[in-house]
Design an enzyme around this catalytic site. Structure first.
Site, PDB file in Angstrom:
ATOM      1  CB  THR B  20      -1.297  -0.193   1.150  1.00 40.95           C
ATOM      2  OG1 THR B  20      -2.342   0.633   1.282  1.00 40.95           O
ATOM      3  CG2 THR B  20      -0.564  -0.113   2.280  1.00 40.95           C
ATOM      4  CB  CYS B  26      -4.951   5.016   5.928  1.00 41.34           C
ATOM      5  SG  CYS B  26      -5.871   6.180   5.073  1.00 41.34           S
ATOM      6  CG  HIS B  43      -5.406   2.025   2.717  1.00 37.14           C
ATOM      7  ND1 HIS B  43      -4.010   1.893   1.690  1.00 37.14           N
ATOM      8  CD2 HIS B  43      -5.552   2.787   3.619  1.00 37.14           C
ATOM      9  CE1 HIS B  43      -4.016   3.533   1.999  1.00 37.14           C
ATOM     10  NE2 HIS B  43      -4.857   4.137   3.222  1.00 37.14           N
TER      11      HIS B  43
END
Lengths: 204, 160
Positions: B20, B26, B43
């Protein structure tokens, strides 16, 4: 307006037109500030799901100023330059080669975003005939995806997609070319003011 | 390379890598089995699904829906004993120094805390984490070695 999936092409056209009006005024303001000719790209309006967003540009090293917009229309305004381009912009504005290592570089960058957001919003406000307010800018220099994350998280409370109105500005002079982006993310729940216009309704 | 976008959950087995990019506030939560070389990555954008004002949402969006979903897939569908699962975490930064513009105060920190609370409920140990601070991260989890590689701008790479 309850869901972004209800948007029709006419809505997107109107948003594109708003982006055009706003960014056009912003480009004029920046052009006067720097005393150089700037080019404006036709705005792109996209409705994207959250998963679609975090793609190619997520890792790009950028300088960004963020401004919160409220009033009849709520939204989030970003001025984004690739890190190297941002340095160039600051050096164009502050003679003596100030950079982001100094407070003055960051303040200059924020002040530019303030002016650009101000002209963008005043154009929207007079077009929509509603008052709009802007918060003071906050600055970050890092990966683009990381910088957008908090705003996307906030928007994701209301919808699984977001709308981006994205306009690029170019320096026309060849020798020190840079490119910047003005990105406006309206809050879907506050967009009735825009869509009432095309429905022929008016709140006034 | 399997890409995990915002609010997504993806699963992978050796020799795949879960990745990611541009994590800010996040949090990426990775739950994995060391012996089966199998992992799930979420995520996570927000701490609590009670915040949602939409009827439906991807389970990966909130900490309190993402962790139970990964656990469900790994234990029910993939038949991995819950007690063998381990977790690694990254992200949860505060990207803006002047945070007063954001109504979601300290969202990065709250995301990390909410993910840990969920892991605690399932008694899954957090064996390593690289969370908080003020910079963006791109991460890659190697399902074979169980290593999590974290890259940040001008900070090089960290392996946990």
């Amino acid at each position: 307006m309850h869901s972004l999936s209800a948007l029709r092409p006419a809505h997107l056209d109107l948003l594109k037109e708003l982006g055009n009006i706003g960014a056009g005024h912003a480009a004029t303001a920046l052009s006067q500030l720097l005393n150089k000719r700037l080019k404006l790209k036709i705005p792109a309006v996209s409705v994207a799901t959250l998963a679609e967003l975090n793609e190619d540009d997520a890792e790009k090293h950028v300088a960004a100023a963020y401004i919160r917009v409220d009033g009849e229309l709520e939204g989030h305004f970003f001025m984004v330059f690739e890190a190297a381009h941002a340095e160039q912009l600051i050096q164009d504005l502050v003679p003596g080669g100030s950079t982001f290592d100094s407070e003055i570089g960051v303040s200059a960058f924020c002040e530019i975003s303030n002016i650009l957001c101000g002209s963008y919003l005043s154009a929207l406000a007079s077009f929509l005939r509603v008052p709009l307010n802007q918060s003071p800018p906050v600055f970050a220099m890092d990966m683009q995806g990381a910088i957008f994350g908090e705003v996307l998280a906030e928007l994701s409370i209301d919808d699984n997609s977001v709308i981006l109105i994205n306009t690029s500005l170019y320096d026309c002079e060849k020798q020190n070319e840079w490119k910047g982006k003005l990105i406006f993310l309206p809050v879907p729940g506050s967009m009735d003011v825009i869509f009432n216009m095309i429905e022929g309704k008016t709140s006034m | 390379m399997i890409h995990v976008g915002l609010a997504e959950i993806k699963f992978a087995e050796e020799p795949e890598i879960l990745r990611t990019m541009g994590l800010g506030s996040c949090v990426a939560a990775i739950l994995y089995s060391e012996s089966k070389h199998l992992a799930g990555m979420a995520h996570v954008m927000l701490p609590d699904s009670g915040l949602a004002r939409t009827k439906t949402f991807p389970p990966g969006k909130f900490a309190d829906t993402a962790i139970p979903e990964i656990v469900r897939v790994l234990t029910d569908e993939r038949r991995i004993p819950l007690c063998t699962l381990k977790a690694k975490l990254a992200g949860g930064a505060e990207m803006f120094q002047l945070n007063r513009s954001f109504p979601l105060v300290s969202i990065g920190e709250r995301n990390v805390a909410a993910v840990k609370e969920q892991l605690n409920k399932f008694q899954i140990p957090v064996v390593a984490e690289e969370t908080g601070k003020d910079y963006g991260r791109t991460i890659e989890f190697d399902t074979g070695s169980g290593e999590l590689v974290i890259r940040a701008i001008s900070r090089g790479k960290i392996i946990i």
